[in-house]
Design a protein around this motif. Sequence first.
Motif, PDB file in Angstrom:
ATOM      1  N   ALA A 183      -3.780   2.141  -1.244  1.00 39.38           N
ATOM      2  CA  ALA A 183      -3.858   3.569  -0.723  1.00 39.38           C
ATOM      3  C   ALA A 183      -5.312   4.097  -0.359  1.00 39.38           C
ATOM      4  O   ALA A 183      -6.427   4.300  -1.836  1.00 39.38           O
ATOM      5  N   PRO A 184      -4.937   4.561   0.609  1.00 43.37           N
ATOM      6  CA  PRO A 184      -6.637   4.851   0.747  1.00 43.37           C
ATOM      7  C   PRO A 184      -6.762   6.013  -0.187  1.00 43.37           C
ATOM      8  O   PRO A 184      -8.360   6.557  -0.405  1.00 43.37           O
ATOM      9  N   CYS A 185      -6.115   6.894  -0.158  1.00 43.22           N
ATOM     10  CA  CYS A 185      -6.278   8.068  -1.564  1.00 43.22           C
ATOM     11  C   CYS A 185      -6.905   7.267  -2.730  1.00 43.22           C
ATOM     12  O   CYS A 185      -7.248   8.250  -3.360  1.00 43.22           O
ATOM     13  N   ALA A 186      -5.530   6.791  -3.284  1.00 38.96           N
ATOM     14  CA  ALA A 186      -6.501   6.243  -4.809  1.00 38.96           C
ATOM     15  C   ALA A 186      -7.861   5.641  -4.584  1.00 38.96           C
ATOM     16  O   ALA A 186      -8.433   5.461  -5.160  1.00 38.96           O
ATOM     17  N   GLU A 187      -8.542   5.025  -2.846  1.00 38.21           N
ATOM     18  CA  GLU A 187      -9.573   4.458  -3.032  1.00 38.21           C
ATOM     19  C   GLU A 187     -11.387   5.332  -3.243  1.00 38.21           C
ATOM     20  O   GLU A 187     -11.847   5.432  -3.653  1.00 38.21           O
ATOM     21  N   ALA A 188     -10.265   6.258  -2.490  1.00 36.19           N
ATOM     22  CA  ALA A 188     -11.083   7.637  -2.166  1.00 36.19           C
ATOM     23  C   ALA A 188     -11.116   8.169  -3.441  1.00 36.19           C
ATOM     24  O   ALA A 188     -12.161   9.456  -3.903  1.00 36.19           O
ATOM     25  N   CYS A 189      -9.961   8.505  -4.563  1.00 35.90           N
ATOM     26  CA  CYS A 189     -10.375   8.843  -6.074  1.00 35.90           C
ATOM     27  C   CYS A 189     -11.721   9.465  -6.556  1.00 35.90           C
ATOM     28  O   CYS A 189     -11.672   7.872  -7.051  1.00 35.90           O
ATOM     29  N   VAL A 190     -12.938  10.305  -6.593  1.00 33.29           N
ATOM     30  CA  VAL A 190     -13.471   9.647  -7.190  1.00 33.29           C
ATOM     31  C   VAL A 190     -13.889   9.696  -9.088  1.00 33.29           C
ATOM     32  O   VAL A 190     -14.045   9.886 -10.054  1.00 33.29           O
ATOM     33  N   SER A 191     -12.374  10.759  -9.521  1.00 36.20           N
ATOM     34  CA  SER A 191     -12.037  11.280 -11.012  1.00 36.20           C
ATOM     35  C   SER A 191     -10.968  10.220 -11.580  1.00 36.20           C
ATOM     36  O   SER A 191     -11.322   9.933 -12.501  1.00 36.20           O
ATOM     37  N   GLY A 192     -10.449   8.980 -11.056  1.00 40.01           N
ATOM     38  CA  GLY A 192      -9.956   7.842 -11.734  1.00 40.01           C
ATOM     39  C   GLY A 192      -7.941   9.131 -11.584  1.00 40.01           C
ATOM     40  O   GLY A 192      -7.671   8.459 -12.344  1.00 40.01           O
ATOM     41  N   ALA A 193      -7.627  10.127 -11.062  1.00 38.83           N
ATOM     42  CA  ALA A 193      -6.000  10.723 -11.367  1.00 38.83           C
ATOM     43  C   ALA A 193      -5.247   9.785 -10.036  1.00 38.83           C
ATOM     44  O   ALA A 193      -3.949   9.537 -10.683  1.00 38.83           O
ATOM     45  N   ILE A 194      -5.723   9.282  -8.986  1.00 36.79           N
ATOM     46  CA  ILE A 194      -4.623   8.629  -8.359  1.00 36.79           C
ATOM     47  C   ILE A 194      -5.162   7.281  -8.602  1.00 36.79           C
ATOM     48  O   ILE A 194      -6.312   6.779  -8.427  1.00 36.79           O
ATOM     49  N   ARG A 195      -4.068   6.538  -8.850  1.00 29.56           N
ATOM     50  CA  ARG A 195      -4.484   5.161  -8.891  1.00 29.56           C
ATOM     51  C   ARG A 195      -3.374   4.649  -8.393  1.00 29.56           C
ATOM     52  O   ARG A 195      -1.595   4.793  -9.114  1.00 29.56           O
ATOM     53  N   SER A 196      -2.978   3.054  -8.381  1.00 32.34           N
ATOM     54  CA  SER A 196      -2.108   2.033  -8.053  1.00 32.34           C
ATOM     55  C   SER A 196      -1.163   1.574  -8.781  1.00 32.34           C
ATOM     56  O   SER A 196      -1.177   0.789  -9.942  1.00 32.34           O
ATOM     57  N   ASP A 197       0.563   2.038  -9.135  1.00 37.74           N
ATOM     58  CA  ASP A 197       1.155   1.532 -10.106  1.00 37.74           C
ATOM     59  C   ASP A 197       1.739  -0.155  -9.652  1.00 37.74           C
ATOM     60  O   ASP A 197       2.926   0.357  -8.501  1.00 37.74           O
ATOM     61  N   PRO A 198       0.894  -0.867  -9.308  1.00 37.13           N
ATOM     62  CA  PRO A 198       1.822  -2.169  -8.681  1.00 37.13           C
ATOM     63  C   PRO A 198       2.898  -2.836  -8.960  1.00 37.13           C
ATOM     64  O   PRO A 198       3.538  -3.143  -8.371  1.00 37.13           O
ATOM     65  N   GLY A 199       3.501  -2.428 -11.516  1.00 31.75           N
ATOM     66  CA  GLY A 199       4.763  -2.051 -10.931  1.00 31.75           C
ATOM     67  C   GLY A 199       5.405  -1.833 -10.682  1.00 31.75           C
ATOM     68  O   GLY A 199       7.123  -2.449 -10.185  1.00 31.75           O
ATOM     69  N   ARG A 200       5.744  -0.930 -10.144  1.00 34.19           N
ATOM     70  CA  ARG A 200       6.751   0.081  -9.636  1.00 34.19           C
ATOM     71  C   ARG A 200       6.258   0.368  -8.481  1.00 34.19           C
ATOM     72  O   ARG A 200       7.489   0.887  -7.112  1.00 34.19           O
ATOM     73  N   GLY A 201       5.382  -0.277  -7.853  1.00 31.48           N
ATOM     74  CA  GLY A 201       5.218  -0.498  -5.996  1.00 31.48           C
ATOM     75  C   GLY A 201       5.180   1.495  -5.570  1.00 31.48           C
ATOM     76  O   GLY A 201       4.663   1.262  -4.636  1.00 31.48           O
TER      77      GLY A 201
END
Lengths: 158, 420
Positions: free
Chosen positions: A54-72
Amino acid sequence: MFALAVDESRCNRCRRCEVACQLRAERGAGGVPRIRVEEDGWPIIRICRQCEGAPCAEACVSGAIRSDPGRGTVQLDPSLCVGCWACVMECPFAAAFMTLLPDGRWQAVKCDGCSDFPVPLCARFCPTGALRWSGRAEGVAAGVRRRRAARLGRGVLR
Amino acid sequence: MRRYVVVGNSAAGVSAIRSIRAYDGSGPITLVSEEPYPFYSRVLLTHYVAGRVPRERLFLVGEGFYRVHGVEVLLGVRVVGLDVYGRRLELSDGRVIPYDVLLVATGARPVLARPFSPAREGVMGLRFLGDAERLRRATAAGARVAVVGGGPAGIKLACALREAGGNPTLLVSSPHILSQVADDEAALLLESRLAAHGLRVRCGVEVREVAGGPHGVEGLVLSDGTCVACDLVVVCKGVEPRAELLAGKAEVRRGVVVDDRMRTSLPEVYAAGDVVECTDVAWGQGRVGAIWPHAVAQGKVAGANMAGVHLLFRGALARNSLDVFGLPFVSMGVTRVPPEPGWSSQVLRDGDAYLKLVFRGGRIVGAVLVGCAGLAGVIQAAIRRGDGAWQQRIAIAGIPAERAREVCQGGIPGAEGSGG
């Protein structure tokens, strides 16, 4: 695996999805609804597609947005958000929203995939099939997601 | 089995480690970093200075991350030599480590040009955690700070210092702030917001001289003959790639030149992040786009290709987002229309909300959004896609003036917490 198929051509702008999401928000998920249907002529339903890479997660500078691969899904932890608008700047679906907190700061909010319900509420209340939950047919849904993303911004899911 | 070496422990390096491990579970990875900490967010440093984010939240991974990813970590060590043919790195502690594939993610450093060079006490950039800690100590002790540079970094820092209770002066050499990334109209809106929050901004002044002795700064002498008294100068005049390791070996222009797989001109040497320059989709030419999302995406691409997986970078696009005391600002691509045929722009204004789209030959190549940034991502997608259909949809036709503010804001009307 999370698999919500979005087909804007079926949307009749009834906005039941918004209402359902708002109700869930009011009942404890917090803040504001995370889906938005704009008026006719708008090419997209503003809801998170839970992109892979996800581009939003890649751009997040504070670690607030992360991919959850388990749940997709792509998850946002509001307590880590610093309100920099980077996710809004990246999302080709305009599905990252900012809300103004009482102290004058911005905070991001996005769809979390309704982890507290078996089927996301927007899809459950969509009468036209514009939002379809296909938890099992994930291959299809992923294909739909990818095609749509490709139409919007080349390489979004790459 | 491939031996990977990653030089640099920030966004690009860590993103590459994740990517390498996604495709190669066993090849040994060695990480070399000058700084003694685990991966932290440089972008959060201004938030740390403002007191918004505690120190421990700067760190985006713990030490467990490196263990889980099977990374041998060498911190506090510099790479002093590269033997391309022998595929070896020479470290500052005398060690020599071999590699099969190398990633150079050494980042960038603040530009400290005259009159701020040579380095002296009381003049600094803000780039590393150590800088931020120094700055916090100084402001806590009541130091008067001058911030030089009206770009996004300078504005963020000045706002942060103001928020922390200080009274900084922002010195800008251009007639308006954000001259590189925005237009004058947008700058005026943001300047009035800064003024409303009591931030002193002086535009159109160059710093001629740094006054003071060898042990500190007393003030700055400006081009209009006036002086600004201060104890500490933070220079935010952009960054330059730290490409020394590859200089004279690989092709380096302003930054290390890479292709869309992040390969340098040397075999099995990759580069990613602020150290590289690559083609910008809006400008159509090579630029150093030293921004966080580029570093993460490029690190990911580099890591995959290092592990033998063909993955392409989708292309750089200069962009910035900023929150100026509650007024959001986003700019991307080309933001000023050059006086040449084929260029045009469309502007929509409504109070504090300002939206400008820049077109070249009917293709959207840039945007400035103030106070109404909710659609920035859609516009970025349109710039990247570069076709006509999308352009017309977002070209304001889809956003009637009376709704522009509300739609663009991203909040939901009537809902608590939205608006602003």
